[in-house]
Design an enzyme around this catalytic site. Structure first.
Site, mmCIF file in Angstrom:
data_model
loop_
_atom_site.group_PDB
_atom_site.id
_atom_site.type_symbol
_atom_site.label_atom_id
_atom_site.label_comp_id
_atom_site.label_asym_id
_atom_site.label_seq_id
_atom_site.Cartn_x
_atom_site.Cartn_y
_atom_site.Cartn_z
ATOM 1 N N VAL A 67 43.003 95.919 73.373
ATOM 2 C CA VAL A 67 42.807 97.367 73.489
ATOM 3 C C VAL A 67 42.357 98.011 72.189
ATOM 4 O O VAL A 67 41.881 99.156 72.195
ATOM 5 C CB VAL A 67 44.080 98.074 74.002
ATOM 6 C CG1 VAL A 67 44.423 97.622 75.408
ATOM 7 C CG2 VAL A 67 45.257 97.889 73.046
ATOM 8 N N ASN A 93 48.529 101.503 79.917
ATOM 9 C CA ASN A 93 49.931 101.083 79.895
ATOM 10 C C ASN A 93 50.274 100.210 78.687
ATOM 11 O O ASN A 93 51.435 100.135 78.285
ATOM 12 C CB ASN A 93 50.236 100.322 81.194
ATOM 13 C CG ASN A 93 51.589 99.662 81.193
ATOM 14 O OD1 ASN A 93 52.617 100.303 81.356
ATOM 15 N ND2 ASN A 93 51.601 98.345 80.996
ATOM 16 N N TYR A 159 56.286 103.988 66.223
ATOM 17 C CA TYR A 159 56.238 104.107 67.687
ATOM 18 C C TYR A 159 56.324 105.574 68.116
ATOM 19 O O TYR A 159 55.554 106.044 68.963
ATOM 20 C CB TYR A 159 57.382 103.300 68.305
ATOM 21 C CG TYR A 159 57.331 103.217 69.810
ATOM 22 C CD1 TYR A 159 56.480 102.312 70.444
ATOM 23 C CD2 TYR A 159 58.115 104.040 70.602
ATOM 24 C CE1 TYR A 159 56.423 102.231 71.832
ATOM 25 C CE2 TYR A 159 58.076 103.971 71.989
ATOM 26 C CZ TYR A 159 57.226 103.073 72.602
ATOM 27 O OH TYR A 159 57.169 103.002 73.973
#
Length: 265
Positions: A67, A93, A159
């Site tokens: 990705v 996702n 994150y």
């Protein structure tokens, strides 16, 4: 309508799911397939991806996808249109977590890797898939974020930052693509019972689940992948045709704070 089957929500639709071999990703793949969709499974893990596609049969294909690489995205979208004729739904996702550490002890390489996958990967997905969705006369994009994108969480700065950024990216894309009949929304799962949550990240000794007991949640359990999948199916279906730029939380009440405990006799 497929022969011998009632019409389902995604008949004649093609769905691309990134991170499609993981706990949540494979749940999404299986559900879209069960609802009649052609499904392209994008993942870095070729062995698991091919096995899942083989299991599901001719309406499922696998394409290896990094990705973070625009050329990999271009090849994956081309493979999807070549296999199924169109692309109607993109589910961003794929994601990774960082090993827990305070900001002052977080390596820049860790920061860059997490943002590259979680944020840049989502950006590239939207960028490359948009022309294909436009060729299909519109469709839907759902970006899987996190409840960590709605608050702060100590020791997970990369994150958290990546998921906060996905929120802004989603809203911008919704504004840019609405007149092309492309809807863009975000789902924020809480603590979902997959290896992503229950097992430590690479280089970590503790799992995210170790930081969260569901005991104080209004719904006192860990979430299941299907809890997220059911919402995803709604948001990408025609039932949600007037919804874009919105955020949906699936967390059993985690963000609400501690629930009132039921009194016992």
């Amino acid at each position: 309508m497929r022969k011998g089957h009632l019409l389902t929500r995604f008949d004649n639709q093609t769905v691309f799911v990134t991170g499609g071999t993981g706990g949540q990703g494979s749940s999404h793949v299986r559900a879209f397939h069960a609802e009649g969709a052609n499904v392209m499974i994008g993942d870095i893990d070729a062995e698991r991806g091919a096995a899942l596609a083989d299991e599901l049969g001719p309406r499922a294909r696998f394409t290896r996808l990094d990705v973070t690489d625009e050329s990999s995205w271009s090849a994956a979208v081309l493979a999807t249109e070549s296999a199924f004729g169109a692309l109607n739904v993109l589910v961003n996702n794929a994601g990774v977590q960082n090993p827990p550490a305070p900001i002052e002890n977080t390596e820049q390489a860790t920061w860059s890797r997490i943002l590259d996958i979680n944020l840049t990967g989502t950006f590239l997905g939207i960028k490359v898939a948009t022309p294909a969705l436009r060729r299909a006369a519109g469709g839907a994009i759902v970006n899987i974020a996190s409840t960590m994108g709605l608050g702060g969480t100590a020791q997970y700065a990369p994150y958290v930052a990546s998921k906060w950024a996905v929120r802004g990216l989603t809203r911008t894309a919704a504004l840019e693509l609405g007149r092309d009949h492309i809807r863009v929304n975000t789902i924020h799962p809480g603590v979902i019972a997959t290896s992503f949550i229950t097992e430590p990240a690479a280089g970590a000794s503790a799992a995210i689940a170790d930081f969260y007991s569901p005991e104080p949640f209004a719904i006192p359990r860990l979430g299941e992948p299907t809890d997220v999948t059911r919402l995803l199916l709604f948001l990408t279906s025609s039932d949600a045709s007037f919804i874009t730029g919105s955020e949906y939380v699936v967390d059993g009440g985690l963000l609400l704070g501690p629930a009132l405990q039921k009194e016992t006799a």
